[in-house]
Design a protein around this motif. Structure first.
Motif, PDB file in Angstrom:
ATOM      1  N   SER A  75       0.812  -1.210   0.000  1.00  0.00           N
ATOM      2  CA  SER A  75       0.000   0.000   0.000  1.00  0.00           C
ATOM      3  C   SER A  75       0.848   1.263   0.000  1.00  0.00           C
ATOM      4  O   SER A  75       0.374   2.331   0.341  1.00  0.00           O
TER       5      SER A  75
ATOM      6  N   VAL B 238      -0.380   4.206  -2.059  1.00  0.00           N
ATOM      7  CA  VAL B 238      -1.595   4.723  -1.431  1.00  0.00           C
ATOM      8  C   VAL B 238      -1.223   5.592  -0.251  1.00  0.00           C
ATOM      9  O   VAL B 238      -1.745   6.683  -0.064  1.00  0.00           O
ATOM     10  N   VAL B 239      -0.255   5.097   0.459  1.00  0.00           N
ATOM     11  CA  VAL B 239       0.188   5.832   1.645  1.00  0.00           C
ATOM     12  C   VAL B 239       0.712   7.184   1.234  1.00  0.00           C
ATOM     13  O   VAL B 239       0.354   8.217   1.785  1.00  0.00           O
TER      14      VAL B 239
ATOM     15  N   GLU C 207      -2.025   9.479   0.357  1.00  0.00           N
ATOM     16  CA  GLU C 207      -3.020   9.810   1.365  1.00  0.00           C
ATOM     17  C   GLU C 207      -2.422  10.255   2.694  1.00  0.00           C
ATOM     18  O   GLU C 207      -3.090  10.221   3.723  1.00  0.00           O
ATOM     19  N   GLU C 208      -1.145  10.572   2.579  1.00  0.00           N
ATOM     20  CA  GLU C 208      -0.478  10.991   3.804  1.00  0.00           C
ATOM     21  C   GLU C 208      -1.264  12.103   4.488  1.00  0.00           C
ATOM     22  O   GLU C 208      -1.508  12.078   5.680  1.00  0.00           O
TER      23      GLU C 208
ATOM     24  N   GLN D  66      -9.504   7.324   7.020  1.00  0.00           N
ATOM     25  CA  GLN D  66      -9.926   6.790   5.716  1.00  0.00           C
ATOM     26  C   GLN D  66      -9.119   5.542   5.364  1.00  0.00           C
ATOM     27  O   GLN D  66      -9.650   4.545   4.886  1.00  0.00           O
ATOM     28  N   ARG D  67      -7.839   5.688   5.636  1.00  0.00           N
ATOM     29  CA  ARG D  67      -6.970   4.548   5.359  1.00  0.00           C
ATOM     30  C   ARG D  67      -7.412   3.338   6.165  1.00  0.00           C
ATOM     31  O   ARG D  67      -7.469   2.214   5.675  1.00  0.00           O
TER      32      ARG D  67
ATOM     33  N   THR E 236      -8.429  -0.263   4.653  1.00  0.00           N
ATOM     34  CA  THR E 236      -7.754  -1.511   5.057  1.00  0.00           C
ATOM     35  C   THR E 236      -8.754  -2.463   5.684  1.00  0.00           C
ATOM     36  O   THR E 236      -8.701  -3.673   5.462  1.00  0.00           O
TER      37      THR E 236
END
Lengths: 846, 445
Positions: free
Chosen positions: A600, A603-604, A607-608, A614-615, A619
């Motif tokens: 991920s 994505v990380v 979306e930091e 949300q993360r 997950t």
């Protein structure tokens, strides 16, 4: 007085004629026809009045002549005076006619009112009408009028022509058209007509014609001379009578014989029949002996007959102890001497009959009686090439009477029986004989072949066996299963998802070309001429690239890029550009292979700042999905699948014990398992998150259709049409003929006339009259819809189809065009497979 | 022990007579005959190659004229007879089987402008530059007879074309106007005019025989109705139409050969746009003639080639040319659908096969079956690139090849320009005109 009158009468016609002419002169400019119509009336008037005023008429005539002469002199037409020449029924002596003088008055006439209508009424009406109307319409100008006429005429004419619409449509759609449409029967002009039309002109022709005519050869239909006709007609009465009597007699005799035969047949005594048979046999032998002495030729014929008999016997099961009677005797034989004897007798008879009678050469003809004994039995002889033929034939066994038949006619003791027997057996015999002859003939025909094949009999058998025993070796069959042609594979191909970008490219080959430009050229015209088969071959081998370059610009550009990459290292300038790309890719990919471990990561990164919760939700939602692991597994599987398989040539049972449950030894397996050479390195070996399918065969691609051709609307249709074979290898004769029937058949030497109403009797243009105008536009609309559908199809599919296989997209590789993951095709072998794939070439992965 | 011996019944495999075909037992199980697509593809490829190898369309050249061949006519009843008129006024009648001229007539002073045979085939008509219409007997004069026309009509103006009615003793000429004549009279039955221009050709409709089509030098095509003796409609095209030809199987379809290198197929009921534009020629199209089946037509062009077009295709399926053939002025498709005749400037008439690779003569049934099969295969696999490539390959003389290339570039440039113009102007101000509408100027009622 009498002369006077006669003269007057004689003159009258002349005068009338003159009057006529004068009148015509006056009337011709106006109406010539009217003047002529008046003539008879004038004549009647003259006739009516003539009797009373004869003496006055002479003077009158003179006076008129004078007047005419004067008018002729002046040359100008005078106004004609009123002339009283009308016909009238009553002429009074005072030369005054009164209308209706002779008629009686009727009271009702008097009672009628005097005309009540005033003449002014109509005038008034007219006046009112004129007042009401303001102005009279101007007549149309000449041009306008013509135009109106033309338009009207065009409408009617096009409607007339439109009646053919249905016929035309039918013919356009027809599976097969045979020209000429009307098959007229060739008529032969009769000889007499042909000869009568022809005339001899040149001296030579005349001479020949004269000669021919001298002999009076008939040229009319029954080509018989007079004598021949006469002879044909004559048939004497006597002759006819004789013939009739003969026929009558024959019929009577026949009926007697029939009656007698019926009687004899009813005799049930076995003894009688046995005696009869024996006597017949004896008689036959005796006769044969006699015949042999007297007439060797006839004896030979008899011998052949015997041969025939023997053959019949061989074919029948009669004396082989198989019948019901024989079986019963066999049971009895143990106990009953007579039965044993009878059986033996029968066996002997069978043997005797089965013995081949050799047909002697002419000089050896002296001892034909010994021949049967001297011959070896035919049954075990191995000379016949076909052992099958020596067995019992499969044909129906002949009736028991069959063998007796031919012998019957020689019995003297039962002369009266002879005919009846013949009569009864004739039908059966004829059937059987026909059958026998058939067999015989077949065998005779086979003989020459048999002789030729005798030596190689074994071989032929072996060869005949082959197709049955070895259709396809198992390994081969396996290969077939894997063959790219298999329907499953084809389906797979058809279902292949299209990536949206590719599909878009497919749909819009260029910025909207006009329809004509888009249409494919039918001919590719070149400067060089193809003359030999080799040239044609070369034509086929020429690189498809060259052809495709001609296609629209964007596609060509893309192709060029691909090619450059393929042969990177050729040219310096191109190389740099291409290489930079490659290098950059590799740098990116090699730089972070360990990124795989943390799935991920991208994505990380994104979306930091997005928020941790949300993360967490994501997950949580995809807790069970290990997408990356799945992908890795899939890739491994793909790699495994493309690895070359070792070739197993181990055959059980060779060199060791075979049977069920036994396995070939390890040593043998080791020996016969052939390792395949290692495959070239995979192209995606450095691309950890990409699967590049290498199943696409470039060599095959050159032979494949890249775009869906026009009349087809879906890939499946096209593939289906390719898959059904039309050849005689796969179809029966009838189906083959039907499948390959040509669209248009013309017969050479026949003039094809334009279509006419008679050619289409049922769908006569009258029937389709109402279709006329509107049918055509409808067709157009249909066509348009079709075209639109055909074009729209791929796009719709692309949208609907999956862009990336199984949604397990790559987290990173989106940026590069290379990274487009392409669904692998199942089992595309090394063989170039034509057809089947109407897929865009862009779709292939590089 | 029982031993089973392999035995077969000879009736199953032995033929009854020597003349019979060998019986080949066949198992059609598809498992036994694998690779059907691949095998048929190979067969199709071979068939296509062989077709190209055997494509020898030129049969013979009929020479004998002493000037360019200006017009030709088919005999309506005899396939072996064809008539031709030359620019020096000479008319020749040819026997095609013997490939010989069987009769020569000095018919006119100056050009023979047009000729046509009577529907019964007993006589034919010619018009020439000497303002005459002459009727001739089809049979050659008898022994000792003079070669003379049956009738001669002296007109006031030059006639440029003639066509005979398909069923009645009526013929039509064109020149300053379209005249319809009764064969028995020396003055026209009626004259049809619509404006004043010189009309180059007039043709009767073979199906609805009262219909006429003509094309005039002021770029128009006019249709007439003989029954009402009135013109019907007029289409004005961009350039002049040289001739037109009616489809013999479809009453309302005709094709016009235009100066702008194209042919236009019209439906006479919808003249606003042609049904199909046929492009491939690189110079003016001078003549066109339909095949008697109505499925194809052949066109003769000033570019020294003739082309065969399917009626429903925009491009030609075949092009014929030879080194010595000059501008082709007239072309005819024989009425048995087998051959094509073309007359050209260099005084020759050439006989071509309509189907270039067809085998002439009688075919054995097996040959015929093989031919049909090959045809079907070619049709089935026509979309495959390699097969299409071979089937479409044609040799062209350099001049035509270069011109084609040039024109392709020009067309592309024009298209690009239009595209650019559309891109840079207000949307809708540069309309998208389809190719079919481009060439039509107006339809006059």
């Amino acid at each position: 007085m009498a002369t006077h009158t006669s003269q007057g009468r004689a003159l009258r016609p002349r005068e009338r004629a003159r009057r006529d002419t004068r009148r015509r002169f006056a009337a011709v400019p106006a109406c010539g026809a009217m003047a002529e119509e008046e003539d008879p009336a004038a004549a009647a008037a003259a006739a009516g009045s003539g009797s009373d005023s004869e003496e006055g008429e002479d003077g009158e005539r003179r006076h008129r002549q004078l007047l005419e002469a004067i008018s002729a002199l002046s040359g100008r037409k005078r106004r004609k005076l009123a002339e009283r020449s009308e016909a009238s029924g009553q002429v009074s002596e005072f030369n005054v006619t009164c209308k209706g003088a002779g008629e009686k008055l009727v009271l009702s006439e008097l009672l009628q009112p005097i005309h009540p209508k005033s003449t002014l009424g109509s005038v008034r009406k007219e006046l009112a009408r004129v007042k009401r109307r303001a102005a009279v319409e101007l007549p149309l100008s000449k041009e306008e009028a013509k135009r109106v006429v033309r338009e009207a005429a065009y409408v009617t004419t096009s409607k007339d022509v439109g009646r053919w619409q249905q016929v035309v449509q039918q013919n356009r759609r027809a599976e097969q058209l045979v020209f000429p449409l009307r098959q007229d029967i060739a008529t032969v002009t009769p000889l007499e007509r042909a000869t009568s039309a022809w005339k001899a002109r040149t001296p030579l022709e005349q001479e020949i014609f004269g000669l021919l005519h001298k002999t009076q050869q008939p040229i009319t239909d029954p080509l018989l001379t007079a004598e021949e006709v006469a002879s044909v007609q004559a048939m004497s009465l006597e002759e006819a009578r004789c013939r009739r009597a003969e026929l009558q007699k024959a019929r009577a005799v026949q009926s007697y014989y029939e009656a007698k035969a019926r009687r004899a047949k009813r005799i049930k005594s076995k003894k009688y029949h046995r005696v009869l048979k024996k006597s017949r046999r004896r008689q036959a032998l005796k006769e044969f002996e006699q015949l042999h002495k007297s007439d060797p030729e006839a004896a030979l014929a008899r011998l052949e007959e015997l041969e025939q008999l023997r053959m019949q016997e061989r074919m029948s099961l009669k004396h082989q102890n198989k019948g019901k009677w024989a079986r019963s005797r066999a049971i009895m034989a143990k106990y009953d001497l007579e039965a044993r004897k009878a059986m033996q007798e029968q066996l002997a008879r069978n043997k005797e009959l089965m013995q081949k009678v050799r047909v002697e050469l002419p000089e050896e003809r002296e001892e034909p009686c010994e021949v049967p004994q001297g011959d070896t039995p035919a049954l075990p002889t191995p000379t016949g090439a076909n052992p099958w033929m020596l067995g019992k034939p499969s044909g129906p066994a002949p009736e028991p009477e069959a063998q007796e038949g031919p012998r019957d006619d020689t019995v003297p003791g039962a002369v009266e029986n002879k005919d009846e027997m013949e009569e009864e057996e004739k039908e059966e015999l004829s059937e059987e004989e026909a059958l026998l002859q058939d067999f015989e003939q077949k065998r005779r025909e086979r003989n020459p072949q048999r002789h030729s094949e005798e030596h190689g009999a074994d071989e032929t058998e072996a060869s005949a066996e082959q197709p049955r025993d070895s259709p396809v070796p198992p390994t081969c069959a396996e290969e077939l299963g894997d063959s790219p042609v298999s329907p499953a594979c084809a389906e797979k191909l058809g279902d292949n998802p299209v990536s949206p970008a590719c599909a878009e490219e497919l749909v819009s080959p260029g910025p909207e070309l006009p329809p004509q430009a888009q249409e494919q050229l039918l001919l590719s015209e070149q400067l060089h001429r193809v003359q030999t088969m080799e040239d044609v071959e070369n034509l086929a081998k020429e690189e498809p690239v060259e052809e495709q370059e001609k296609l629209v610009a964007p596609r060509a550009g893309k192709r060029a890029w691909q090619q450059e990459e393929g042969r990177a290292g050729d040219r310096q300038t191109e190389k740099t550009a291409a290489k930079r790309k490659i290098i950059s890719l590799e740098a990116v990919l090699d730089g972070n292979p360990q990124e795989m471990d943390c799935p991920s990561l991208p994505v990380v990164l994104e979306e930091e700042e997005g928020g941790m919760e949300q993360r967490g939700v994501i997950t949580e939602a995809f807790a069970g999905d290990d997408v990356v692991a799945d992908f890795r597994r899939e890739k491994r599987k793909a790699e495994e699948a493309t690895k070359p398989q070792p070739l197993n040539l181990v055959l059980p049972g060779w060199g060791e014990w075979g049977g069920s449950g036994l396995k070939p030894s390890a040593r043998k397996v080791k020996r016969f398992l052939i390792k395949a050479p290692p495959a070239p390195p995979r192209k995606d070996r450095h691309l950890p998150h990409v699967i590049l399918s290498e199943k696409r065969n470039i060599h095959a691609a050159a032979h494949q259709v890249s775009e869906l051709p026009f009349p087809f609307e879906r890939h499946q249709q096209f593939e289906q049409s390719m898959r059904t074979p039309v050849g005689p290898t796969w179809n029966t004769q009838r189906a083959f003929q039907k499948l390959t029937a040509p669209r248009v058949i013309t017969r050479s030497g026949h003039i094809i006339q334009p279509i006419s109403a008679e050619d289409v009797p049922d769908t006569a243009p009258g029937g389709g009259a109402r279709l006329g105008g509107e049918a055509m536009p409808r067709r157009k609309a249909e066509l348009k819809r079709k075209v639109v559908g055909g074009k729209a199809e791929p796009r719709g599919k692309a949208i609907g189809g999956k862009a990336v296989p199984k949604g397990k997209a790559v987290p990173k590789g989106k940026a590069e065009p290379k990274g487009k993951a392409v669904p692998g095709r199942k089992a595309v072998g090394g063989k170039p497979v034509p057809g089947e794939k109407a897929q865009p070439q862009h779709r292939r992965a590089r | 022990m029982r031993v089973k011996v392999l035995s077969r019944n000879p009736d199953d495999y032995v033929r009854e007579t020597k003349l019979d075909l060998q019986r080949v037992p066949r198992n059609y199980d598809p498992a036994l005959h694998p690779f059907e697509v691949a095998r048929e593809y190979v067969r199709a490829l071979n068939a296509t190659k062989l077709e190209r190898v055997f494509a020898k369309p030129f049969l013979s050249s009929l020479d004998g004229h002493r000037d360019g061949v200006n017009c030709m006519a088919k005999h309506p009843k005899s396939l072996s007879t064809v008539l031709s008129g030359a620019c020096d006024g000479e008319v020749k009648i040819w026997n095609l089987t013997k490939r010989q001229c069987i009769r020569t007539i000095q018919a006119h002073e100056g050009f023979v402008r047009g000729m046509c045979a009577r529907f019964c085939g007993t006589s034919f008509f010619t018009v020439g530059d000497d303002k005459t219409v002459k009727q001739w007997k089809m049979e050659s004069p008898e022994y000792g007879e003079e070669e003379e026309p049956i009738h001669t009509i002296l007109g006031k103006t030059v006639y440029t074309g003639i066509d005979h009615h398909w069923k009645e003793p009526v013929f039509a000429t064109c020149g300053h106007q379209v005249d319809i004549w009764d064969e028995q009279r020396t003055s026209p039955k009626c004259s049809l005019t619509w404006g004043f221009d010189s009309i180059s050709s007039v043709k009767f409709n073979p199906i609805e025989t009262y219909l006429l089509g003509s094309c005039a030098s002021d770029r128009n095509i006019v249709l007439y109705d003989m029954r009402k003796s009135t013109p019907l409609k007029k289409v004005i095209l961009n350039m002049r139409t040289n001739t037109l030809c009616w489809n013999p199987m479809e009453a309302f379809i005709f094709t016009a050969a235009n100066e702008d290198y194209n042919l236009y197929t019209f439906d006479m009921r919808f003249l606003e746009s042609p049904v199909m534009v046929h492009m491939d020629h690189v110079s003016a199209v001078l003549d066109v003639d339909y095949s008697p089946t109505g499925k194809e037509f052949v066109s003769a062009s000033f570019d020294k080639s003739i082309r065969i077009f399917p009626v429903d295709k925009g491009h030609s399926r075949e092009v014929y040319h030879t080194k010595r053939m000059q501008h082709v002025i007239t072309v005819k498709w024989t009425s048995d659908n087998k051959y094509i005749l073309c007359g050209s400037d260099e005084m020759n008439i050439r006989l071509w096969k309509a189907n270039a690779s067809e085998k002439l003569g009688v075919l054995a049934p097996r040959e015929k079956a093989a031919m049909n099969y090959n045809q079907k295969l070619k049709e089935k696999f026509q979309f495959h690139p390699q097969i299409r490539r071979i089937a479409q390959h044609r040799h062209l003389p350099k001049s035509i090849y270069c011109q084609i290339k040039e024109q392709r570039i020009m067309r592309e440039a024009r298209r690009r320009k239009e595209l650019n113009r559309r891109k840079h102007s207000k949307p809708g101000s540069v309309p998208l005109v389809p190719e079919r509408k481009k060439h039509i100027v107006a339809v006059v009622k």
